[in-house]
Design an enzyme around this catalytic site. Structure first.
Site, PDB file in Angstrom:
ATOM      1  N   TYR A  25       0.778  -1.194   0.041  1.00 34.24           N
ATOM      2  CA  TYR A  25       0.247  -0.005   0.077  1.00 34.24           C
ATOM      3  C   TYR A  25       1.249   1.490  -0.018  1.00 34.24           C
ATOM      4  CZ  TYR A  25      -3.702  -3.252   1.326  1.00 34.24           C
ATOM      5  OH  TYR A  25      -4.533  -4.391   1.370  1.00 34.24           O
ATOM      6  N   THR A  26       2.093   1.159  -0.172  1.00 34.19           N
ATOM      7  CA  THR A  26       2.957   2.284   0.143  1.00 34.19           C
ATOM      8  C   THR A  26       4.121   2.330  -1.118  1.00 34.19           C
ATOM      9  OG1 THR A  26       4.675   1.254   1.395  1.00 34.19           O
ATOM     10  CG2 THR A  26       2.947   2.475   2.491  1.00 34.19           C
TER      11      THR A  26
END
Length: 783
Positions: A25-26
């Site tokens: 998610y990053t």
């Protein structure tokens, strides 16, 4: 990190120790500072490359950093038998410190601290003192105390309620844990005065609001937060680094010097790499230029040969070229055979020659290498430097002392002749009428008498002046608080007094102002003026305040300004009033000048300061003037008889004279004290507002009498013939002895506002003989 090396997008955690999101998610990318500082020269053979974990690729053993990243972002880690904890620093200050080492390899640590005063934490905060910084930078180990940044704001003007706003917290502190800890301490009654606490932090910054009760003192609550929570914490420096493959504990200068050595090797390897490339390119360009100069012959040789190898061999034999030169000549396209293209090759050869010369000079000169290191570091500073976040405050104590959590309240100090002192609440005594017996101040030792009454604040510095001319200093709250009936604490337990040394004057000081002075008077009539700030730093063993001749004693010390007047009186009633400006300021270790010419058997009896806020006394006396308005000089004799004389009945006279007759005394009586009473705010007679003071009289049996000076009748006064009709100030009990005399006086001039200010008259016995002395100035507000 003080300077993050990657730019992240997504949830990477928070200062509340929230966990980051999963890596899917990053995303992130290198920060421009990382590329400029670590990767710029990586391909120029500046560092060694070693196989990676599976021997499939090669990776650099370290990066060619242009500034010491170990100090820039710090480091923290633990291994077997060793650990490291290095604080982060500011980029601009780090480059400046590196420049100092480059310019002066023998630079001292103090010179480095002028450029880089200390760490710069990413969370900001306030670094208290520089002692821990000095120890860490000198030896590699030290303790740096960091305190959060706070503001005290008024959140409601009507109720006057205040709040403490926490804007920054110490490095590596957890904000959520800090708020929880404060709430727990409030519930456990460890922290008092807090009504509410809430976290209002958002993406714009940190904001923790601690609302206080209306009766709470914000400074005391804040100091309790520093003492009991992580709002003040310490960073333990352990500057261990790997040097030449070995762990080593190093100070700041050693780390900077090790980095310079590493950076010099990087510059040398880079220069050698560039030099080899320049020499190789120059060799090829020279061969091309030779071929272009003989272009027709080269074309003919090329056309006559059957293949590339034969053409190369023919060119090598025909023009003495190397194989590389011949190959490069054969690879030239037709468009480069023009005259302009030939000029470009000639210019390139010239440029390469200059570059080779510079590289050779660089490799042969350490000075040029250091200049290049400085220039490259300065470029990073100019492009990526940011202001310092952490402030360094040398004026604040590292530890939260008792003074920080003790309210600054009014208090009463009582000193006895044998050196016993105690602290009491000023409300212990109340106003009484003239002619009454008084109220006991407590039990005294045998043959002991009360000496001084001092009213001051608990945070004041109290200066203790002894009869031997030594001054000691201690905070007022250091004296244990006692009841009215208690004996008190011996001064020898608080001060390092020598045998036979007695305290004769006490001066409470809130601030050591530059325009304030202390006037000292001895029994034999020597006077001198010393700047008050000369006593701002007194060692525990005391310092010399005045030089005394044999047989003389320091008896009176008063605080004054240059515009104030000083009144001196002898035991035979002689008076001198003059400006404090006429006394030349002297150093501590001096004797002073003559104050009054004393006749045989006469000694000084009192000294008082007349503040500049009162009306100026005339330069010359006029017998036609009958102004009996305040201020007055209040005379008190040993037998308890006193009178008040208008100040304008006297004229200013110079020092070291016999003085004016202020009080005609009987042969068997001596003057006890003279001091100013009543204060005017200036203006016309109708605008005079006298501020009456309460007087405190004390007997050897420890009774105290409090009364107003207005209860003493005003009397008709002449310049040469003062009034001979004194008034009884205090009543001597029937069972008193001859030594039961009221002889001690002390006060501080009141502020120019309508209030009641207390005076204290106490008995003083010297060598078992009642002798008149004058106490130190103090103030007591009657409630």
């Amino acid at each position: 990190m003080r300077y993050p090396l990657v730019q992240g997008h997504g949830n990477f955690g928070s200062i509340d120790a929230d966990p980051p999101a999963a890596m899917r998610y990053t995303e992130c990318r290198l920060d421009p500072l990382s590329e400029a500082m670590f990767l710029t020269d990586l391909e120029l053979n500046t560092v060694d490359f070693v196989p990676n974990f599976d021997n499939s690729q090669k990776e650099p053993s370290l990066l060619p950093a242009r500034v010491p990243s170990l100090l820039l972002n710090g480091s923290s880690g633990i291994a077997v038998g060793m650990a490291t904890n290095i604080p982060p620093h500011n980029l601009g200050e780090l480059v400046d410190a590196l420049s100092v080492i480059i310019q002066n390899p023998e630079a001292t640590l103090q010179e480095l601290l002028e450029c880089m005063p200390g760490p710069d934490f990413p969370t900001g905060g306030i670094i208290l003192g520089n002692q821990g910084i000095l120890e860490a930078y000198k030896s590699g180990r030290g303790r740096i105390v960091v305190r959060g940044k706070t503001d005290i704001l008024t959140i409601d003007e009507k109720s006057k309620s205040t709040a403490i706003i926490i804007k920054e917290i110490p490095y590596q502190a957890n904000k959520a844990t800090l708020v929880e800890k404060i709430a727990e301490l409030v519930e456990e009654k460890v922290l008092e005065g807090i009504s509410d606490i809430r976290d209002e932090s958002d993406r714009t910054g940190m904001r923790v609001v601690i609302e206080l009760k209306r009766s709470a003192d914000p400074a005391i609550v804040l100091n309790n937060l520093y003492r009991h929570t992580a709002l003040q914490s310490s960073f333990s420096c352990n500057m261990v680094a790997i040097l030449d493959g070995q762990p080593k504990l190093m100070g700041l200068k050693e780390i900077l010097q090790a980095f310079l050595d590493f950076r010099c090797s990087v510059i040398e390897r880079r220069a050698r790499f560039k030099l080899s490339q320049a020499l190789e390119r120059k060799h090829i360009v020279e061969g091309i230029v030779v071929g272009l100069d003989n272009l027709d012959v080269v074309i003919q040789i090329t056309r006559e040969t059957s293949n590339h190898a034969a053409a190369t061999e023919a060119l090598v034999k025909g023009f003495g070229l190397s194989e590389k030169q011949a190959d490069a000549l054969l690879d030239i396209t037709l468009r480069k055979l023009t005259f302009l293209e030939r000029k470009k090759f000639v210019d390139e050869a010239k440029t390469l020659s200059e570059e080779i010369s510079k590289l050779n000079d660089l490799l042969s000169s350490k000075k040029l290498i250091f200049q290049l290191i400085h220039q490259e570091a300065a470029d990073l500073k100019n492009k990526f430097s940011t202001p310092r976040r952490s402030l360094i405050d040398d004026s604040v104590n590292i530890e939260v002392d008792d003074i920080d959590i003790i309210p600054n309240e009014e208090m009463l100090l009582i000193l006895s002749e044998k050196g016993y002192v105690k602290r009491m609440n000023p409300n212990t005594f109340n106003l009484q009428n003239r002619g009454t017996i008084g109220k006991s101040v407590g039990k005294m030792r045998m043959n002991d008498t009360a000496s001084d009454f001092i009213v001051c604040q608990t945070h004041d510095h109290v200066l203790y002046f002894s009869d031997k001319g030594i001054v000691y200093s201690a905070r007022a709250y250091k004296i244990p608080e006692s009841t009215r009936t208690a004996t008190g604490t011996p001064l020898v337990q608080l001060l390092p007094l020598s045998d036979g040394e007695r305290i004769t004057s006490i001066i409470p000081v809130s601030e050591f102002g530059e325009d304030q002075y202390l006037v000292m008077l001895t029994v034999n009539g020597y006077i001198k003026k010393v700047p008050l700030n000369a006593f701002s730093s007194i060692r525990s063993s005391g310092i010399i305040s005045i030089q005394l001749v044999p047989g003389d004693e320091l008896k009176w010390v008063r605080r004054c300004g240059n515009d104030d007047l000083v009144a001196l009186a002898s035991q035979k009633g002689k008076v001198i009033v003059n400006s404090c400006d006429k006394i030349r300021p002297l150093g501590r270790n001096t004797r002073g000048a003559g104050a009054m010419k004393l006749k045989e058997g006469d000694k000084m009896a009192a000294m008082d300061i007349i503040p500049s806020t009162v009306d100026k006394m005339p330069e010359s006396y006029s017998s036609r003037v009958r102004d009996r308005s305040p201020p007055w000089l209040l005379f008190i004799a040993e037998n308890g008889i006193g009178k008040r004389v208008p100040l304008n009945a006297f004229r200013q006279s110079r020092f070291n004279v016999v003085g004016l007759v202020g009080y005609k005394l009987p042969a068997d009586c001596r003057l006890a004290a003279v001091f100013v009473a009543g204060l005017s705010l200036g203006g016309t007679i109708s605008q005079l507002v006298p501020l009456f003071h309460c007087f405190y009289l004390c007997y050897p049996d420890t009774r105290v009498l409090i009364f107003l000076p207005s209860q003493i009748p005003r009397t008709r006064v002449g310049f040469r013939h003062p009034c001979r009709i004194p008034s009884v100030i205090c009543r001597v009990p029937k069972n008193s002895n001859e030594s039961d005399t009221c002889t001690r006086v002390g006060y501080r001039h009141p502020h120019p506002c309508p209030c009641n200010t207390g005076f204290y008259l106490l008995n003083h016995t010297l060598f078992h003989t009642p002798i008149m002395t004058f106490a130190v100035a103090c103030e007591f507000n009657r409630r």
